[in-house]
Design a protein around this motif. Structure first.
Motif, short mmCIF file in Angstrom:
data_model
loop_
_atom_site.label_atom_id
_atom_site.label_comp_id
_atom_site.label_asym_id
_atom_site.label_seq_id
_atom_site.Cartn_x
_atom_site.Cartn_y
_atom_site.Cartn_z
N ASN A 266 1.03 38.23 21.50
CA ASN A 266 0.50 37.63 20.28
C ASN A 266 -0.82 38.31 19.95
O ASN A 266 -1.83 38.11 20.62
CB ASN A 266 0.30 36.13 20.46
N THR A 267 -0.81 39.14 18.90
CA THR A 267 -2.00 39.92 18.57
C THR A 267 -2.88 39.26 17.52
O THR A 267 -3.95 39.77 17.21
CB THR A 267 -1.59 41.31 18.06
N SER A 268 -2.46 38.14 16.97
CA SER A 268 -3.28 37.46 15.98
C SER A 268 -4.58 36.98 16.62
O SER A 268 -4.57 36.34 17.67
CB SER A 268 -2.51 36.27 15.39
N GLY A 269 -5.71 37.30 16.03
CA GLY A 269 -7.01 36.94 16.58
C GLY A 269 -7.52 37.89 17.64
O GLY A 269 -8.59 37.67 18.21
N MET A 270 -6.75 38.96 17.89
CA MET A 270 -7.15 39.94 18.89
C MET A 270 -8.44 40.65 18.46
O MET A 270 -8.62 40.99 17.31
CB MET A 270 -6.03 40.97 19.06
N ARG A 271 -9.35 40.86 19.41
CA ARG A 271 -10.57 41.60 19.16
C ARG A 271 -10.32 43.07 19.50
O ARG A 271 -9.82 43.39 20.57
CB ARG A 271 -11.72 41.05 19.99
N ARG B 44 -7.14 43.70 9.36
CA ARG B 44 -7.67 42.36 9.09
C ARG B 44 -6.62 41.47 8.43
O ARG B 44 -6.59 40.26 8.66
CB ARG B 44 -8.94 42.47 8.25
N ARG C 41 -3.62 41.46 9.20
CA ARG C 41 -2.77 41.01 10.30
C ARG C 41 -3.49 40.03 11.23
O ARG C 41 -2.96 39.65 12.27
CB ARG C 41 -2.29 42.21 11.12
N GLY C 42 -4.70 39.66 10.89
CA GLY C 42 -5.44 38.70 11.71
C GLY C 42 -6.15 39.30 12.89
O GLY C 42 -6.56 38.58 13.81
N ILE C 43 -6.32 40.62 12.89
CA ILE C 43 -7.02 41.30 13.99
C ILE C 43 -8.51 41.36 13.67
O ILE C 43 -8.91 41.77 12.59
CB ILE C 43 -6.44 42.70 14.20
N GLU C 44 -9.32 40.97 14.62
CA GLU C 44 -10.78 41.00 14.45
C GLU C 44 -11.30 42.36 14.88
O GLU C 44 -11.32 42.69 16.08
CB GLU C 44 -11.41 39.89 15.29
N ASP D 68 -14.02 44.43 15.82
CA ASP D 68 -15.41 44.32 16.26
C ASP D 68 -16.17 45.63 16.11
O ASP D 68 -17.40 45.64 15.96
CB ASP D 68 -15.46 43.89 17.72
#
Length: 350
Positions: A239-244, A262, A264-267, A269
């Motif tokens: 689950n890569t959603s919210g992955m930093r 972004r 795709r919900g990837i943070e 950093d």
């Protein structure tokens, strides 16, 4: 002090405009000749330097032709490759070389379209002649010239020009002051215009309105984020959603890559951007890897960069101490898909 470099860029841009103007004029007056291949030819190109969404469009066109029973062949310059002359990257059965010899984009397109003849050649006519001779008994039904709008030695049955809606259009300037390869007015040579990377509807509408004044059909599209693919030996999260993540890429217009991540919900950093097609080295990537280690970030790159890295086994092993991913992208049509399909068919069966 800032006026010095600015003056040099303006002077170089003016010189570039003059040289391209003289060259185009020579073709138009018949001083330089255009060769007609015995097979249908479709060209996909840009009027600006890179980052327009041309490669995912080329991938879509190859897939479309295959879906209607045609057998396309891809002919590219193979920008950034270590080899010279004509090189067969893939035949109808297998891929025959790596990204170092072929260039990242031709290898990627060959890998995504198994069975598609793929050739790289600086002199495109020599590439066509190689295909005619090497595959005499099983000729492709159409040759797709990649990145060939400025390559006028070969006539084409359809000339597609891709324009990036996210870049300056009304204030576009010639290289090196801006990103234009030739004056914007020269898009009138095209048979079809594709306005790509549409995110801001107001800006896109203004550009589309201006493009339609040429009388040339206009297709509207965007590059959409697709699958995020894990690679390397380190364990990667399902689950890569919210992955930093630390994003890195060597492409023409990397802003769209960050936007896709972004979406795709990837943070994201941190990020590292390199020149388009720039070769990777351990020295360039070690600081990036150290930061990812210290901050517990995953590494994310583009699909094109992944194929460039495939030939660098030591670098791939080095990166794989962190979870690694590459992002696939696809062309998503907003308006004019049927026009594109009709014109692609007509290029083969007029």
């Amino acid at each position: 002090m800032s006026e010095g470099p600015n003056f040099l860029h303006k002077t170089a841009a003016l010189l570039y405009r003059v040289v391209t103007g003289l060259r185009n004029s020579a073709f138009e007056r018949g001083v330089l000749k255009t060769w007609h291949a015995p097979l249908p030819v479709v060209s996909i190109g840009n009027i600006t330097a890179g980052g327009t969404g041309k490669t995912p469009l080329a991938d879509w066109i190859i897939g479309y032709y295959r879906s209607i029973g045609e057998t396309p062949a891809l002919l590219s310059r193979g920008y950034g490759r270590s080899s010279k002359g004509v090189l067969l990257v893939a035949d109808t059965r297998r891929i025959l070389c790596g990204s170092l010899e072929a260039g990242d984009e031709p290898l990627m397109l060959a890998a995504k379209n198994p069975g598609t003849i793929t050739v790289v050649a600086e002199k495109r006519k020599e590439g066509v002649e190689f295909i005619l001779k090497r595959f005499k008994g099983q000729l492709p039904s159409v040759i797709i010239l990649d990145d060939a709008f400025q390559h006028r030695q070969i006539a084409r049955d359809l000339d597609i020009v891709v324009i990036n809606a996210a870049e300056a259009y009304f204030d576009a300037r010639m290289l090196p002051e801006g990103r234009l390869r030739e004056p914007l007015a020269n898009i009138r040579r095209a048979g079809l215009l594709v306005l790509s990377k549409i995110n801001d509807r107001k800006t896109a509408d203004a550009i589309a309105l201006d493009l339609k004044k040429t009388g040339i059909p206009v297709v509207e599209a965007r590059t959409a984020a697709d699958e995020l693919v894990a690679f390397g030996t380190a364990a990667a999260a399902e689950n890569t959603s919210g992955m930093r993540a630390l994003a890195f890429a060597g492409i023409g217009a990397p802003g769209g890559f960050l936007l896709s991540l972004r979406e795709r919900g990837i943070e994201v950093d941190s990020h590292r951007f390199f020149r388009d097609h720039e070769p990777y080295s351990k020295e360039k990537l070690i600081p990036m890897l150290l930061e990812a280690e210290q901050r517990s970030l995953s590494l994310v790159t583009t699909e094109k960069d992944y194929y460039r890295l495939l030939g660098e086994h030591e670098i791939m092993a080095m990166l794989s101490v962190r979870p690694c991913y590459y992002l696939k992208i696809r062309t998503e049509f907003i308006e004019g898909k049927e026009t594109l399909e009709t014109m692609l068919k007509a290029a083969i069966h007029p």
